[in-house]
Design a protein around this motif. Sequence first.
Motif, PDB file in Angstrom:
ATOM      1  N   THR A 191       0.694  -1.117  -0.381  1.00 28.37           N
ATOM      2  CA  THR A 191      -0.113   0.230   0.064  1.00 28.37           C
ATOM      3  C   THR A 191       0.676   1.396  -0.042  1.00 28.37           C
ATOM      4  OG1 THR A 191       0.033   0.689   2.281  1.00 28.37           O
ATOM      5  CG2 THR A 191      -1.605  -1.370   1.741  1.00 28.37           C
ATOM      6  N   PRO A 192       0.473   2.593  -1.055  1.00 31.52           N
ATOM      7  CA  PRO A 192       1.096   3.170  -0.786  1.00 31.52           C
ATOM      8  C   PRO A 192       1.596   4.137   0.442  1.00 31.52           C
ATOM      9  CG  PRO A 192      -0.608   4.335  -2.358  1.00 31.52           C
ATOM     10  CD  PRO A 192      -0.972   2.229  -1.615  1.00 31.52           C
ATOM     11  N   ASP A 193       3.067   4.846   0.575  1.00 35.52           N
ATOM     12  CA  ASP A 193       2.884   4.647   1.777  1.00 35.52           C
ATOM     13  C   ASP A 193       3.810   6.729   1.850  1.00 35.52           C
ATOM     14  OD1 ASP A 193       4.995   5.997   3.801  1.00 35.52           O
ATOM     15  OD2 ASP A 193       6.823   5.942   2.961  1.00 35.52           O
ATOM     16  N   TYR A 194       2.633   7.448   2.097  1.00 36.07           N
ATOM     17  CA  TYR A 194       2.188   8.777   1.914  1.00 36.07           C
ATOM     18  C   TYR A 194       2.653   9.023   3.030  1.00 36.07           C
ATOM     19  CZ  TYR A 194       0.226  13.199   0.245  1.00 36.07           C
ATOM     20  OH  TYR A 194      -0.113  14.654   0.442  1.00 36.07           O
ATOM     21  N   TRP A 195       3.535   9.571   3.363  1.00 33.88           N
ATOM     22  CA  TRP A 195       4.684   9.861   4.593  1.00 33.88           C
ATOM     23  C   TRP A 195       4.589  11.121   4.596  1.00 33.88           C
ATOM     24  CZ3 TRP A 195       9.431  11.825   5.193  1.00 33.88           C
ATOM     25  CH2 TRP A 195      10.667  12.428   3.253  1.00 33.88           C
ATOM     26  N   LEU A 196       3.641  12.311   4.094  1.00 32.42           N
ATOM     27  CA  LEU A 196       4.058  13.200   3.933  1.00 32.42           C
ATOM     28  C   LEU A 196       2.808  13.855   4.748  1.00 32.42           C
ATOM     29  CD1 LEU A 196       5.951  14.620   1.019  1.00 32.42           C
ATOM     30  CD2 LEU A 196       7.332  14.737   3.673  1.00 32.42           C
ATOM     31  N   VAL A 297       7.655   8.381  -6.888  1.00 28.70           N
ATOM     32  CA  VAL A 297       7.712   7.456  -5.959  1.00 28.70           C
ATOM     33  C   VAL A 297       8.965   7.345  -6.410  1.00 28.70           C
ATOM     34  CG1 VAL A 297       6.431   6.151  -7.923  1.00 28.70           C
ATOM     35  CG2 VAL A 297       6.200   5.328  -5.652  1.00 28.70           C
ATOM     36  N   LEU A 298       9.262   6.806  -5.127  1.00 30.23           N
ATOM     37  CA  LEU A 298      10.765   5.400  -5.243  1.00 30.23           C
ATOM     38  C   LEU A 298      10.329   4.066  -5.345  1.00 30.23           C
ATOM     39  CD1 LEU A 298      13.175   4.935  -3.904  1.00 30.23           C
ATOM     40  CD2 LEU A 298      12.295   3.985  -1.891  1.00 30.23           C
ATOM     41  N   TYR A 299      10.995   3.675  -6.975  1.00 32.08           N
ATOM     42  CA  TYR A 299      10.904   2.464  -7.224  1.00 32.08           C
ATOM     43  C   TYR A 299      11.186   1.452  -5.950  1.00 32.08           C
ATOM     44  CZ  TYR A 299      10.488   3.607 -11.976  1.00 32.08           C
ATOM     45  OH  TYR A 299       9.653   4.155 -13.332  1.00 32.08           O
ATOM     46  N   PRO A 300      10.523   0.767  -6.305  1.00 35.29           N
ATOM     47  CA  PRO A 300      10.207  -0.404  -5.021  1.00 35.29           C
ATOM     48  C   PRO A 300      11.585  -1.375  -5.032  1.00 35.29           C
ATOM     49  CG  PRO A 300       7.889  -0.283  -6.114  1.00 35.29           C
ATOM     50  CD  PRO A 300       9.313   0.580  -6.513  1.00 35.29           C
TER      51      PRO A 300
ATOM     52  N   LYS B 275      -9.316  -2.249  -3.162  1.00 33.13           N
ATOM     53  CA  LYS B 275      -8.479  -1.111  -4.504  1.00 33.13           C
ATOM     54  C   LYS B 275      -7.251  -1.913  -4.470  1.00 33.13           C
ATOM     55  CE  LYS B 275      -7.417   3.276  -4.537  1.00 33.13           C
ATOM     56  NZ  LYS B 275      -7.097   4.425  -3.616  1.00 33.13           N
ATOM     57  N   PHE B 276      -6.756  -2.565  -3.652  1.00 29.89           N
ATOM     58  CA  PHE B 276      -5.931  -3.061  -3.562  1.00 29.89           C
ATOM     59  C   PHE B 276      -5.540  -4.492  -3.990  1.00 29.89           C
ATOM     60  CE2 PHE B 276      -4.553   0.834  -1.230  1.00 29.89           C
ATOM     61  CZ  PHE B 276      -3.992   1.597  -2.014  1.00 29.89           C
ATOM     62  N   LYS B 282       1.898   0.423  -8.679  1.00 29.58           N
ATOM     63  CA  LYS B 282       2.563   1.407  -9.561  1.00 29.58           C
ATOM     64  C   LYS B 282       0.738   2.283  -9.642  1.00 29.58           C
ATOM     65  CE  LYS B 282       5.052   4.022 -11.349  1.00 29.58           C
ATOM     66  NZ  LYS B 282       4.398   4.785 -11.571  1.00 29.58           N
ATOM     67  N   ASN B 283       0.074   1.262 -10.086  1.00 23.32           N
ATOM     68  CA  ASN B 283      -1.306   1.661 -10.136  1.00 23.32           C
ATOM     69  C   ASN B 283      -1.865   2.405  -9.506  1.00 23.32           C
ATOM     70  OD1 ASN B 283      -3.620   2.430 -12.340  1.00 23.32           O
ATOM     71  ND2 ASN B 283      -4.143   0.200 -11.158  1.00 23.32           N
ATOM     72  N   SER B 284      -1.818   1.840  -8.468  1.00 21.76           N
ATOM     73  CA  SER B 284      -2.900   1.943  -7.091  1.00 21.76           C
ATOM     74  C   SER B 284      -2.130   3.436  -6.098  1.00 21.76           C
ATOM     75  CB  SER B 284      -2.762   1.429  -5.772  1.00 21.76           C
ATOM     76  OG  SER B 284      -1.056   1.001  -5.933  1.00 21.76           O
ATOM     77  N   VAL B 285      -1.045   3.497  -6.911  1.00 21.60           N
ATOM     78  CA  VAL B 285      -0.234   4.676  -6.033  1.00 21.60           C
ATOM     79  C   VAL B 285      -1.013   6.042  -7.407  1.00 21.60           C
ATOM     80  CG1 VAL B 285       1.913   6.436  -6.210  1.00 21.60           C
ATOM     81  CG2 VAL B 285       1.782   3.847  -5.295  1.00 21.60           C
ATOM     82  N   ASP B 286      -0.847   5.971  -8.522  1.00 20.74           N
ATOM     83  CA  ASP B 286      -0.854   5.901  -9.712  1.00 20.74           C
ATOM     84  C   ASP B 286      -2.387   7.080  -9.092  1.00 20.74           C
ATOM     85  OD1 ASP B 286       1.087   6.436 -10.480  1.00 20.74           O
ATOM     86  OD2 ASP B 286       0.772   4.977 -12.347  1.00 20.74           O
ATOM     87  N   GLN B 287      -3.517   6.254  -8.737  1.00 20.83           N
ATOM     88  CA  GLN B 287      -5.024   6.527  -8.941  1.00 20.83           C
ATOM     89  C   GLN B 287      -4.828   7.213  -6.957  1.00 20.83           C
ATOM     90  OE1 GLN B 287      -7.751   3.477  -7.374  1.00 20.83           O
ATOM     91  NE2 GLN B 287      -7.617   2.805  -9.286  1.00 20.83           N
TER      92      GLN B 287
END
Lengths: 860, 860
Positions: A191-196, A297-300, B275-276, B282-287
Amino acid sequence: TIDATIPLKSRELWEKNGIQKFDEESGFEKKFVGHVETSLARSMYNCDELAAYEATSLSVRDNLLIDWNATQQKITTTEPKRVYYLSLEFLMGRALDNALINMSSNDKLANTGDNTSRGFVKKGLDDLGFNLENVLKKEPDAGLGNGGLGRLAACFVDSMATKNIPAWGYGLRYEYGIFAQKIINGYQVETPDYWLNSGNPWEIERTEIQVPITFYGYVDRVNGDTSTLSPSQWVGGERVLAVAYDFPVPGFKTSTVNNLRLWRAKPTTEFDFAKFNSGDYKNSVDQQQRAESITAVLYPNDNFTEGKELRLKQQYFWCAASLHDIVRRFKKSKRPWRELPDKIAIQLNDTHPTLAIVELQRILVDLEKLDWHEAWDIVTHTFAYTNHTVMQEALEKWPIDLFGNLLPRHLEIIYDINWFFLKEVHKKFPKDTDILRNVSIIEEATPERQVRMAFLAVIGSHHVNGVAELHSQLIRTTIFKDFAKVFGNKKFTNVTNGITPRRWLKQANPELAELIGDAIGDPSQNFLLDMSKLTALAKKADDPEFQAKWDSVKEHNKIRLANYIKELNGGVDVINKEHIRHTLFDIQVKRMHEYKRQQMNIFGVIHRYFSMKDMLKDGKSIEEVAAKYPRKVSIFGGKSAAGYYMAKLVIRLINSVAEVINNDKEIQDLLKVFFIPDYNVSKAEIIVPASDLSEHISTAGTEGSGTSNMKFVMNGGLIIGTVDGANVEITREIGEDNIFLFGHLSESVDDLRFKHQYNETPLPPSIDRVLNELDSFTEFKGEFKPLIDSIRHHGDYYIVSDDFDSYLATHHLVDETYHHSKHEWIKKSILSVANIGFFSSDRCIDEYASTIWNVEPMTP
Amino acid sequence: TIDATIPLKSRELWEKNGIQKFDEESGFEKKFVGHVETSLARSMYNCDELAAYEATSLSVRDNLLIDWNATQQKITTTEPKRVYYLSLEFLMGRALDNALINMSSNDKLANTGDNTSRGFVKKGLDDLGFNLENVLKKEPDAGLGNGGLGRLAACFVDSMATKNIPAWGYGLRYEYGIFAQKIINGYQVETPDYWLNSGNPWEIERTEIQVPITFYGYVDRVNGDTSTLSPSQWVGGERVLAVAYDFPVPGFKTSTVNNLRLWRAKPTTEFDFAKFNSGDYKNSVDQQQRAESITAVLYPNDNFTEGKELRLKQQYFWCAASLHDIVRRFKKSKRPWRELPDKIAIQLNDTHPTLAIVELQRILVDLEKLDWHEAWDIVTHTFAYTNHTVMQEALEKWPIDLFGNLLPRHLEIIYDINWFFLKEVHKKFPKDTDILRNVSIIEEATPERQVRMAFLAVIGSHHVNGVAELHSQLIRTTIFKDFAKVFGNKKFTNVTNGITPRRWLKQANPELAELIGDAIGDPSQNFLLDMSKLTALAKKADDPEFQAKWDSVKEHNKIRLANYIKELNGGVDVINKEHIRHTLFDIQVKRMHEYKRQQMNIFGVIHRYFSMKDMLKDGKSIEEVAAKYPRKVSIFGGKSAAGYYMAKLVIRLINSVAEVINNDKEIQDLLKVFFIPDYNVSKAEIIVPASDLSEHISTAGTEGSGTSNMKFVMNGGLIIGTVDGANVEITREIGEDNIFLFGHLSESVDDLRFKHQYNETPLPPSIDRVLNELDSFTEFKGEFKPLIDSIRHHGDYYIVSDDFDSYLATHHLVDETYHHSKHEWIKKSILSVANIGFFSSDRCIDEYASTIWNVEPMTP
């Protein structure tokens, strides 16, 4: 002087009103309340713990900034040689606690032992109604890295500040750091890490520093000049701005505060008529907005290169912004260009910043109009390159078409660099028909021609180093073999990795730091600056009283971890705390990767479990089982790249095995398995101090260095490991009695792989049985077939089957020692810590400074 | 009390450490240097004017926040009835100078005349090496609006604070405000206004206030309940976060500081498994990233509705976040729901926030489980709606499909609202077969069924007001005719617009404010709080000495504008400054719109030019020409919506005409034309005080109110105008001798239009000639044909041809008066200002407070 530019009266006024550092409770409290009421626009009535974290951070930051300003001012006026550390990843973790430890060490409270600023800040928060520990937990990790490479960069900036090296780090400010790992039904979900999300009090947005960056377009030369060696104009097709975000990096017990500058992509505000000519306003806004995606985004991926255009865009964006900044600063000194290498050392952390080499050449030739060769001489005396891996899948290559489309002028320059280099090689080895093909920056053999970034990095640097002795030697003899022939061995050097003892000993394990300080007569813990002082511990290694204290610290840390695991487990205990002192904590936390062989670890656990069950089936009592397979918890943690199927399958297997074993009442808590989700820096600070044993069991020859091995040993954990990476030197330093080594050496690996491929031999019965019975851990038959097949049918590339029996036997030895010779075990632990000093990242910085960068510390 | 929640000891500590306001130079200097060194992490050596602006703003903000906190705390504890002003646009302009004027008026320096905080801040900056005027110029305009509607909202929040009304504004924080207008080859080119490029010291990011907002999805009801009237669950398909950004709004000569809360869309961080599940990281970050696009850009249309889904998304996002916030605050009071209308008044600025009505109904029924009718009773006693226009193209309508897809539950609720409303109407007018169709929220006549937002707003509000008397009357008799029948006339009321005299007199024209203060014996300028005091000026209207001073202020402001125009013109003077006192500055600045008839203005200029040329051709001397057509500068400014072809063509025509006239040496500077690019609030502050005459010449019946007419008069400019909008009441207030009215009345417009369509009559020769010769101003033959055709062949919808001769004649009268009866002119100017008091927005707020909101001021 610079002062002269400001009228005396104004200068006096500025100085009179300059802010002062606080160094005790009341000063902190004043600052804190001020920040709550102004920066946060809150009041005592709505100041929650998050706000308290922010206000504390802003207060501490104010102190750091005074030193930051002084440090930077001093660098500007004294002009020492400076280091720029370019890393696409800085895995910093949390900042506040580290700042509290490092803060205000040059004022009157310095050298008064532990708890200087941490102490009075804790007290101040307490008075205002907050608890420091809870406040610290509100900080999200700055997860701007994948694993070892990014964490190394973080340790290095800490050590550079501590060592008073005038140094800046340069990286990217990703809006999304490494993804957060959730475990759902045993599977990793990213899951995205929206750290900010809650802002970041540690960053200073430098809106005034905005560097325009160009992409695409074409190359133009005046007057029909066709030579690519002459100054050329790159007419870009897309422009974005790089905006600087600064993070102060304080040193320990010094007033030096260095800078970490991270770039963020923002839309340009300049007017580009061509772009707006279409008159499509909405579309032009959309286009501008998209600029921000460059640093989104950082490439993971860890040790694996993904050839996406956006990744190359990130790299160029970052290199161009950093070089622009570096060159601008150099130009202010008005020195001739040839002095640039005397004033600037740029270290490339892996090949990610290799474009910086080309960008500097472009700046010098195209913008500053230097002669091509003069420029190249400057460039190659400026850069040095750190290689992190010899694995093919991790070596960066960019298809020519993609590269030339995005960076047309850079491709020209690379062709020219290559041309002059190959000419030189040909002169040196006129009869060697293969070598030109082997060392060319352009790979011609593949269907699509590619730029080999590592080769470009080697050619453009004056030094190339590996990160551990074994690894540095492998570099010279494998991937850069021919370059060693061309440049000689001296260009290829080694700097074994290290870790900062401030975060990984004092911050993660304050009890141990205090115990050590007391034991060696260094209560103010100056050993954290000179880890050789730890050798004095050896005297106490046999002392039963000291051993008891030592063991108590370990127990304390194990309970902390056990409680944390309970929390993660929905409030239900996994580990039986009654026996915790006699339960071996066996930990493997690191990125999930086949080469790191978490699969071998879990196979070992399965084997142990089967053996225990067999004994019970054979009518043995639980006591008899416990005598042979004493209490143990196997703890795992680590993320897998999102697209790395096999690594994700191993995570699922670990969780499936945990599900079965942890719920098997028959074995009565003798064995537990737990996978800690979302392993990161702040979790490591809890996990590492709690280990009795940690696993560093990569296939020999694959791991560059490893640094978690050092962290565990520094916290009194022993190691089970292969003869790989820094394990070799850890053994050299702490002695082979104090480490559990096993497995084949790197020299044998190729032969074993060859054998697997061409003479299929039966698997040892131990692993054969484990593989046969994997289905018993899942309701989906065949779920783990890919793991089985990789060993049985696909050549067992990571030689798990070859090392398995040796691995089991060594674990048996571990059990014996831990459970039946606890005194010996603790002695090993103490002796290990006593001799771990070599692995302080301060030592790395010393080596870089003297042998690669040629820089001196600056008195603060 | 609330104090009791905090231990006494902590409370004392908080209070002891609370920050203090500064009220003189040295306090400001201390703050300023502190902010440079910490918030900006700079030093005296690299503090440029932008940094000085930021540090000054942060310092002033600190002062405001103390009062902000006190105001909000007082509201929380005393619980007065509160106003929430919902506006999709707040055209705030710059904040710093306004804050300096409004700041610190309750401390010891208050009531000591002008230059309280502005004075000492200026002095402090001076000492530190900066010039206040230059520092002020560094602030970018907050251009979060298109024109009058947004600027009205900005004036209203200023007045609400000044009047001590407990009120918050709610809007959106667009990353891109209204586009920047560039003029290239005479054409408007729109470029993105990335106004946050250098950050914004005036906003407080409230990361702790994050409201989840839902879109799409479907509606669910428990236990197979099928009634849409019962509590329903809306299962959303997309979720984003609304994050609050607060802007303190200080009142003048009061310590009240209100709040303007703007929402920004950010990605949610919550875990949405569905969603995930796909595993496409990558797509979920874009969204997630795309979430931010909701508040990315202001729709650049004025008086025109654009039916894009994103626009509806913006509206719902904003309404839902605001309502959530409002309801949360109300719930903290623990009052019963029926008291909500006693404690909360919500004003809807135009139909943009109409969804708030539906959202409150949804909250009460679905989440709070109130009975439908009880809920609706609360809702309709809470909202009031301001209509801004009767023009069809500006009335919002949303296709049912688009609406129902984005907001499925809201559509259900609207159907139910409509159903109950129509039932009531039917009961009242059982024999009227048309009325149900005419008042239904759902328009059935169009091919696609649509939601009529204005009707929903009328039905859901207790009061509906227009913005000037004529307009309010038109509402009742045209678009809401049938609603007036249903609800009675009393629901439809009028509040004529106003403007804040702090910004539009004191800030824009400090010299005039000072002159007035001196003249009426009010040196501390309390008239800015009670504009009726200005009537005392009338006594001086004939006084030659005072007239001379009055004229000197005007001359000063004209020189300032002339210099600014020179700057815009690449450093070359357009206006001959030698004769500036006798050059009539004729200004029309406002959005470009056919109904506002800038085309008529430029046609008039052309006509004048042709007439002058004719005289010269006839052998008349330049002196004779000057006697008939004395010195004049025609100044234009205003943006056109990007897609508004005709409005953009008028801009091109103005610039084309300027090119010809300004370069015609023969007429010797007697006539000049200039189009000021990128008209905005801060430019208006320079333009408005410089006018002798301004043009407000909309087709009668089209302009809601207009507010620039008030601004110009308040600064001593006279008006040429039609009998439209607030011109009517301006005439009533200042007397018809002091305004130049012309043209047909709104009653005649329909007949004229009908006539144009069905009996083509020849155009008057004056305009006929102008249209015939438009080609002489362009190298592209026929470029202006669409403008010509709209009058000649497409029915002249805006009756330019009907009003043109009357317009010319009135301009002749203007010339006569200005050039030959200057004494009379100045007298008119003074008398106008003396009687402009009615148009202070403070008066508007009084009217809203007493007749619509039923709120009282709160003593600060």
